[in-house]
Design an enzyme around this catalytic site. Structure first.
Site, mmCIF file in Angstrom:
data_model
loop_
_atom_site.group_PDB
_atom_site.id
_atom_site.type_symbol
_atom_site.label_atom_id
_atom_site.label_comp_id
_atom_site.label_asym_id
_atom_site.label_seq_id
_atom_site.Cartn_x
_atom_site.Cartn_y
_atom_site.Cartn_z
ATOM 1 N N TYR A 90 -13.379 -57.461 27.822
ATOM 2 C CA TYR A 90 -11.997 -57.479 28.342
ATOM 3 C C TYR A 90 -10.989 -57.556 27.199
ATOM 4 O O TYR A 90 -10.105 -56.709 27.065
ATOM 5 C CB TYR A 90 -11.803 -58.665 29.297
ATOM 6 C CG TYR A 90 -10.343 -58.995 29.539
ATOM 7 C CD1 TYR A 90 -9.515 -58.113 30.232
ATOM 8 C CD2 TYR A 90 -9.761 -60.178 29.048
ATOM 9 C CE1 TYR A 90 -8.163 -58.399 30.443
ATOM 10 C CE2 TYR A 90 -8.423 -60.469 29.250
ATOM 11 C CZ TYR A 90 -7.623 -59.580 29.941
ATOM 12 O OH TYR A 90 -6.290 -59.854 30.126
ATOM 13 N N THR A 141 -2.224 -59.971 26.492
ATOM 14 C CA THR A 141 -2.769 -61.329 26.567
ATOM 15 C C THR A 141 -2.941 -61.957 25.182
ATOM 16 O O THR A 141 -3.128 -61.238 24.192
ATOM 17 C CB THR A 141 -4.146 -61.274 27.276
ATOM 18 O OG1 THR A 141 -4.795 -62.521 27.136
ATOM 19 C CG2 THR A 141 -5.054 -60.201 26.676
ATOM 20 N N ASP A 142 -2.962 -63.277 25.140
ATOM 21 C CA ASP A 142 -3.240 -63.966 23.874
ATOM 22 C C ASP A 142 -4.706 -63.837 23.470
ATOM 23 O O ASP A 142 -5.075 -64.172 22.346
ATOM 24 C CB ASP A 142 -2.831 -65.449 23.956
ATOM 25 C CG ASP A 142 -3.544 -66.241 25.039
ATOM 26 O OD1 ASP A 142 -4.373 -65.658 25.785
ATOM 27 O OD2 ASP A 142 -3.285 -67.458 25.142
HETATM 28 P P1 NAD Z 1 -4.986 -58.712 38.319
HETATM 29 O O1 NAD Z 1 -6.414 -58.363 38.115
HETATM 30 O O2 NAD Z 1 -4.627 -59.751 39.317
HETATM 31 O O3 NAD Z 1 -4.176 -57.390 38.741
HETATM 32 C C1 NAD Z 1 -4.397 -56.146 38.161
HETATM 33 C C2 NAD Z 1 -3.795 -55.078 39.067
HETATM 34 O O4 NAD Z 1 -3.974 -53.805 38.439
HETATM 35 C C3 NAD Z 1 -4.460 -54.990 40.442
HETATM 36 O O5 NAD Z 1 -3.481 -54.863 41.453
HETATM 37 C C4 NAD Z 1 -5.310 -53.715 40.356
HETATM 38 O O6 NAD Z 1 -5.466 -53.070 41.604
HETATM 39 C C5 NAD Z 1 -4.472 -52.893 39.397
HETATM 40 N N1 NAD Z 1 -5.241 -51.858 38.704
HETATM 41 C C6 NAD Z 1 -6.473 -51.978 38.120
HETATM 42 N N2 NAD Z 1 -6.850 -50.790 37.602
HETATM 43 C C7 NAD Z 1 -5.833 -49.916 37.816
HETATM 44 C C8 NAD Z 1 -5.623 -48.549 37.512
HETATM 45 N N3 NAD Z 1 -6.537 -47.833 36.852
HETATM 46 N N4 NAD Z 1 -4.454 -47.982 37.875
HETATM 47 C C9 NAD Z 1 -3.521 -48.688 38.566
HETATM 48 N N5 NAD Z 1 -3.675 -49.988 38.902
HETATM 49 C C10 NAD Z 1 -4.817 -50.593 38.532
HETATM 50 O O7 NAD Z 1 -4.425 -59.072 36.885
HETATM 51 P P2 NAD Z 1 -3.251 -60.058 36.448
HETATM 52 O O8 NAD Z 1 -3.820 -61.394 36.206
HETATM 53 O O9 NAD Z 1 -2.112 -59.899 37.365
HETATM 54 O O10 NAD Z 1 -2.882 -59.432 35.034
HETATM 55 C C11 NAD Z 1 -1.878 -58.440 34.907
HETATM 56 C C12 NAD Z 1 -1.726 -58.074 33.450
HETATM 57 O O11 NAD Z 1 -1.360 -59.207 32.695
HETATM 58 C C13 NAD Z 1 -3.011 -57.549 32.817
HETATM 59 O O12 NAD Z 1 -2.673 -56.503 31.939
HETATM 60 C C14 NAD Z 1 -3.552 -58.742 32.052
HETATM 61 O O13 NAD Z 1 -4.313 -58.321 30.946
HETATM 62 C C15 NAD Z 1 -2.276 -59.411 31.635
HETATM 63 N N6 NAD Z 1 -2.370 -60.861 31.409
HETATM 64 C C16 NAD Z 1 -2.903 -61.675 32.372
HETATM 65 C C17 NAD Z 1 -2.924 -63.057 32.177
HETATM 66 C C18 NAD Z 1 -3.464 -64.007 33.219
HETATM 67 O O14 NAD Z 1 -3.576 -65.189 32.959
HETATM 68 N N7 NAD Z 1 -3.801 -63.548 34.418
HETATM 69 C C19 NAD Z 1 -2.412 -63.581 30.985
HETATM 70 C C20 NAD Z 1 -1.873 -62.718 30.030
HETATM 71 C C21 NAD Z 1 -1.852 -61.365 30.261
HETATM 72 O O1 TDX Z 2 -15.421 -71.051 37.681
HETATM 73 C C1 TDX Z 2 -14.951 -71.116 36.534
HETATM 74 N N1 TDX Z 2 -15.208 -72.229 35.777
HETATM 75 C C2 TDX Z 2 -14.721 -72.379 34.519
HETATM 76 O O2 TDX Z 2 -14.963 -73.412 33.877
HETATM 77 C C3 TDX Z 2 -14.126 -70.059 35.977
HETATM 78 C C4 TDX Z 2 -13.844 -68.835 36.773
HETATM 79 C C5 TDX Z 2 -13.641 -70.243 34.708
HETATM 80 N N2 TDX Z 2 -13.925 -71.352 33.985
HETATM 81 C C6 TDX Z 2 -13.313 -71.528 32.649
HETATM 82 C C7 TDX Z 2 -13.401 -70.361 31.709
HETATM 83 C C8 TDX Z 2 -12.145 -70.517 30.888
HETATM 84 O O3 TDX Z 2 -12.334 -71.465 29.855
HETATM 85 O O4 TDX Z 2 -11.915 -71.696 32.887
HETATM 86 C C9 TDX Z 2 -11.134 -71.081 31.862
HETATM 87 C C10 TDX Z 2 -10.226 -70.024 32.483
HETATM 88 O O5 TDX Z 2 -11.059 -68.985 32.971
HETATM 89 P P1 TDX Z 2 -10.454 -67.642 33.638
HETATM 90 O O6 TDX Z 2 -9.575 -68.019 34.777
HETATM 91 O O7 TDX Z 2 -11.577 -66.718 33.887
HETATM 92 O O8 TDX Z 2 -9.470 -67.128 32.500
HETATM 93 P P2 TDX Z 2 -9.684 -66.667 30.970
HETATM 94 O O9 TDX Z 2 -11.046 -66.171 30.735
HETATM 95 O O10 TDX Z 2 -9.142 -67.763 30.089
HETATM 96 O O11 TDX Z 2 -8.670 -65.398 30.963
HETATM 97 C C11 TDX Z 2 -7.384 -65.479 31.655
HETATM 98 O O12 TDX Z 2 -6.334 -65.673 30.774
HETATM 99 C C12 TDX Z 2 -5.993 -64.618 29.914
HETATM 100 C C13 TDX Z 2 -7.139 -64.213 32.471
HETATM 101 O O13 TDX Z 2 -8.225 -64.011 33.372
HETATM 102 C C14 TDX Z 2 -6.942 -63.019 31.595
HETATM 103 O O14 TDX Z 2 -6.617 -61.872 32.364
HETATM 104 C C15 TDX Z 2 -5.813 -63.317 30.643
HETATM 105 O O15 TDX Z 2 -5.687 -62.276 29.734
#
Ligand code: NAD
Ligand code: TDX
Length: 331
Positions: A147, A120-121
């Site tokens: 995190y 992640t960034d």
């Molecule tokens: P998510 O929480 O939706 O999914 C995570 C998955 O990992 C789930 O299916 C969970 O069951 C599984 N998991 C958790 N612990 C585990 C373990 N010990 N062994 C095996 N599986 C396990 O997350 P996401 O948003 O899909 O993110 C996926 C990856 O991308 C993460 O590494 C996150 O840091 C990274 N990432 C997410 C975002 C974002 O905006 N969501 C942005 C950049 C990077």
């Molecule tokens: O109810 C809300 N109201 C609100 O204002 C929630 C849940 C979030 N927020 C704000 C917090 C952040 O500024 O919105 C923005 C986005 O929040 P999240 O969806 O929780 O994301 P963020 O904390 O930015 O992290 C996400 O992007 C990077 C992902 O959850 C991470 O897994 C990823 O690494």
């Protein structure tokens, strides 16, 4: 190509698996997922017959060693991923993001297979709202939350295994994803499903915080570009120039759903809340020739809103518990 996709029942992983099965029929996919609260097997229903699913943890050394021994490439999505949860209870973040990544690295080293680590960034900390700078591959690590600090630690482990043991690994750091199958705890699905449930969106603090939004399909195409053409040992930043403050995102969702643009509540802020993220994806674009297909946040959001409206059976079971946990936090 035999791919082991960890965390493949989560948001980005399940979209990655679906895209891979659709667009790369020559790939054989095994998913390893612990099915935490964030994992959902039904997110893989459209491709269930085309993949193998293993229920287990990346922190299980024996299981991981066996599965890694049966694949050519590991793509590691598995993580605890939600900042608010990491503030309430950090321990699972250390176990999965740090210990789990370490177990994968050891198995990958043992079997000499390729690994791509999805990050992640947020490892870079945050930028000022009025700073013209964006994150690049050279930005120093400065994570803010439990995190992001465990994600930063995992990235550093991967780098150390590359340097010390010659591991064939790459890392990518992506900005905030949106799209189908994202858990209702996250910002965009929370607000969309609130409005679909007749509840006002909840904006933390002043709503001025900026995120750099990218559609999950664009992220996953970038991951395939790194797997196909990325240089081993390198890090690639992934982002689609999608900066928007939270107020703008909420107002766009309200507009798409036909509600007044002021129909939301301000709630208490997240402790340590990062102000702004912004990605310079120049290396990915010039070196690997990647460009995003979803150029415009409003139309990407409109199709995402439609997906949540059409898939209530997917998100409704998790909505009540998620909102109960938020209300305990006063958010
Ligand atoms: P998510 O929480 O939706 O999914 C995570 C998955 O990992 C789930 O299916 C969970 O069951 C599984 N998991 C958790 N612990 C585990 C373990 N010990 N062994 C095996 N599986 C396990 O997350 P996401 O948003 O899909 O993110 C996926 C990856 O991308 C993460 O590494 C996150 O840091 C990274 N990432 C997410 C975002 C974002 O905006 N969501 C942005 C950049 C990077
Ligand atoms: O109810 C809300 N109201 C609100 O204002 C929630 C849940 C979030 N927020 C704000 C917090 C952040 O500024 O919105 C923005 C986005 O929040 P999240 O969806 O929780 O994301 P963020 O904390 O930015 O992290 C996400 O992007 C990077 C992902 O959850 C991470 O897994 C990823 O690494």
């Amino acid at each position: 190509m035999r791919l082991l996709v960890t965390g493949g029942a989560g948001f980005i992983g399940s979209n990655f698996v679906q895209q891979t099965v659709r667009e790369r029929p020559d790939h054989q996919v095994t998913v390893l997922d612990a099915l935490t609260y964030a994992g959902n097997r039904s997110s893989l229903d459209p491709v269930a017959d085309a993949i193998e699913f293993v229920h287990g943890s990346i922190a299980d050394a024996e299981l991981v060693d066996r599965l890694v021994g049966e694949c050519d490439v590991v793509v590691n999505f598995a993580a605890e991923s939600h900042n608010d949860n990491s503030l309430a209870e950090p321990e699972p973040f250390l176990q999965t993001n740090l210990v789990g990544t370490y177990r994968l690295l050891e198995a990958v080293r043992h079997h000499s297979v390729r690994m791509h680590h999805v990050s992640t960034d947020e490892v870079f900390g945050d930028l000022e709202l009025d700073d013209p700078k964006k994150f690049t591959e050279d930005t120093p690590y400065r994570p803010s939350s439990p995190y992001s600090s465990t994600k930063a630690g995992a990235d550093l482990l991967v780098r150390a295994w590359v340097r010390s043991f010659g591991l064939a690994a790459t890392i990518s750091n992506c900005s905030n994803n949106y799209g189908p199958y994202q858990h209702v705890e996250k910002f965009i699905p929370r607000q969309v499903t609130n409005v679909l449930s007749g509840v006002k969106p909840k904006v933390y603090g002043t709503g001025a915080n900026v995120r750099d939004w990218i559609h999950v399909d664009d992220h996953n195409r970038a991951l395939h570009a790194v797997l196909d053409r990325g240089r081993l040992g390198e890090t690639y930043l992934i982002g689609a120039d999608g900066e928007a403050d939270n107020l703008t995102v909420v107002r766009t969702i309200l507009r798409v759903l036909g509600k007044p643009e002021d129909w939301f509540d301000f709630v208490s802020d997240r402790p340590g809340h990062d102000l702004r993220y912004a990605i310079d994806a120049g290396k990915l674009r010039t070196e690997l020739g990647w460009t995003p297909e979803f150029a415009d946040l409003e139309s990407g959001l409109a199709s995402t809103v439609q997906w949540y409206a059409d898939h209530r059976e997917w998100w409704e079971p998790a909505k009540h518990a998620t909102e109960a946990a938020y209300s305990e936090l006063g958010r």
